[in-house]
Design a protein around this motif. Structure first.
Motif, mmCIF file in Angstrom:
data_model
loop_
_atom_site.group_PDB
_atom_site.id
_atom_site.type_symbol
_atom_site.label_atom_id
_atom_site.label_comp_id
_atom_site.label_asym_id
_atom_site.label_seq_id
_atom_site.Cartn_x
_atom_site.Cartn_y
_atom_site.Cartn_z
ATOM 1 N N HIS A 65 -23.730 -14.867 0.259
ATOM 2 C CA HIS A 65 -23.521 -14.791 1.700
ATOM 3 C C HIS A 65 -24.557 -13.809 2.213
ATOM 4 O O HIS A 65 -24.540 -12.633 1.847
ATOM 5 C CB HIS A 65 -22.107 -14.287 1.990
ATOM 6 N N MET A 116 -24.842 -19.000 3.681
ATOM 7 C CA MET A 116 -24.766 -18.926 2.219
ATOM 8 C C MET A 116 -25.990 -19.637 1.633
ATOM 9 O O MET A 116 -26.289 -20.768 2.019
ATOM 10 C CB MET A 116 -23.507 -19.636 1.716
ATOM 11 N N ASP A 156 -13.028 -18.842 -0.034
ATOM 12 C CA ASP A 156 -14.491 -18.958 -0.052
ATOM 13 C C ASP A 156 -14.984 -19.782 1.135
ATOM 14 O O ASP A 156 -16.033 -19.486 1.715
ATOM 15 C CB ASP A 156 -14.954 -19.594 -1.365
ATOM 16 N N ILE A 198 -14.953 -17.568 4.054
ATOM 17 C CA ILE A 198 -16.128 -16.684 4.013
ATOM 18 C C ILE A 198 -17.347 -17.436 4.539
ATOM 19 O O ILE A 198 -18.109 -16.934 5.362
ATOM 20 C CB ILE A 198 -16.380 -16.187 2.564
ATOM 21 N N ALA A 199 -17.518 -18.674 4.075
ATOM 22 C CA ALA A 199 -18.678 -19.475 4.480
ATOM 23 C C ALA A 199 -18.659 -19.781 5.976
ATOM 24 O O ALA A 199 -19.710 -19.918 6.600
ATOM 25 C CB ALA A 199 -18.728 -20.772 3.672
ATOM 26 N N TYR A 244 -16.043 -10.055 5.050
ATOM 27 C CA TYR A 244 -17.442 -10.493 5.177
ATOM 28 C C TYR A 244 -17.877 -10.469 6.639
ATOM 29 O O TYR A 244 -18.212 -11.508 7.207
ATOM 30 C CB TYR A 244 -17.616 -11.902 4.603
#
Ligand code: ZN
Ligand code: ZN
Length: 349
Positions: free
Chosen positions: A6, A12, A40, A43-44, A51
């Motif tokens: 990231h 990413m 995840d 997060i992306a 994040y």
């Protein structure tokens, strides 16, 4: 090493990174497989609180691999030893930790969340994780790809515990994503009377049936409580796990519950959407036990690894795609779509 990082612009990317160098107390692992989780994907999307914009970090917390370098001082982790990593490192001293609730630690560190995780050819395990028991030796003969299911199974093991399921119980699972399906497999493995899976997607309903659901229902067809009552002779479900982040489903579970039922709100709701109508009288007059569960402890992970080692073939169908690290973008794309269950990245393929 190669990593799926990231980057500070929120994108990413597969990048070349300096090889991690383990210090005294640490372990270096050659990553064999790392599962892609809803976390995840969050997060992306740039929606994860760990994040914030500007974060440069490698996600991936469902990681297994082989010890590359052992500076931990613990001889169990000789180079070449296959290991699974429980991601949450509890401090051991805060109030929840002292009460055995390491998953609720106030100062926790977590693989792939607070420091670099497993979407890389190598993963550095910090010293406290080694001493806390986060690194578990994978039993001989257990395929590492299958062992990468340890963490999601640990979450389900934790989520099912307060439901105290018996062979007389009908379990209602709301949501047939990987978590709901793992709950189905674990409950069946342990001996449950009957399992009803509620899910809107016909594809996922058919997978639930293949994996042993006694009944599947589409909550869009007819109200969930009505359908559950019909399938239970009017009684309702004795145990309910909510594995879908839809407020209406949480509300409906109270109306779908049998007297004395246990309900676990396993899923969270989107932030700011947590306040939903719940009829307190149904809880009161039905003596319902409504609980929640979140994350997992090292003990949950150890239990999950035992389950996997006992019956790997039971859980194998959950892995529907694997990608090399170079194709991490495609792997995430696959994980986002509704077709796949568990998508793995295998950095050393
Ligand atoms: Zn996960
Ligand atoms: Zn703590």
């Amino acid at each position: 090493m190669l990593a799926y990082e990231h980057q500070s612009d929120g994108i990413m990317r597969v990048v070349e990174r300096d090889d991690p160098r383990p210090q005294e107390g640490e372990l270096l692992i050659d990553v064999a497989a790392a599962g892609i989780c809803g976390t995840d994907l969050k997060i992306a999307r740039g929606e994860h609180r760990f994040y914030p914009p500007g974060t440069m970090r490698i996600p991936g917390h469902e990681t297994v691999g082989v010890v590359a370098e052992n500076r931990s001082g613990n001889e169990r982790f000789a180079p070449g030893t296959p290991v699974a990593v429980a991601p949450n490192i509890a401090c051991g001293t805060c109030r929840p930790c002292r009460r055995g609730l390491g998953n609720l630690c106030e100062n926790y560190e977590s693989v792939g969340l607070t420091f670099d995780g497993g979407f890389a050819t190598q993963l550095l395990i910090p010293a406290p994780a080694v001493t806390n028991g986060n690194v578990m030796v994978v039993p001989e003969g257990l395929d590492l790809a299958i062992a990468s299911l340890t963490e999601p199974i640990a979450a389900v093991v934790r989520g099912l515990r307060p439901l105290t399921i018996t062979p007389d119980d009908t379990l209602l699972i709301c949501g047939a994503g990987p978590i709901g399906l793992i709950a189905l497999l674990v409950a069946k493995h342990r001996g449950v009377g009957k399992v009803i899976v509620s899910q809107t997607s016909p594809h996922r309903r058919s997978i639930a049936e293949q994996l042993g659901a006694d009944h599947t229902i589409n909550p869009r067809e007819r109200a969930l409580p009505e359908q559950v009552k019909d399938l239970t002779g009017g009684a309702g479900a004795d145990a309910i796990i909510v594995a879908t982040p839809v407020g209406q489903v949480f509300t409906d579970t109270l109306h779908s519950a049998a007297k004395g039922a246990r309900i676990n709100f396993f899923a969270g709701l989107p932030s700011g959407k947590g306040e939903i109508p719940l009829d307190a009288n149904l809880i009161h007059y039905g003596e319902l036990v409504v609980t929640g569960s979140t994350a997992n402890t090292n003990a949950d992970n150890a239990e999950a690894l035992d389950l996997l080692a006992a019956q790997p073939e039971l859980f194998a169908p959950l892995i529907t795609a694997t990608f090399p690290l170079e194709e991490a973008d495609q792997a995430f794309e696959a994980a986002r779509g509704g077709e796949h269950l568990k998508v793995l990245i295998e950095p050393r393929r």
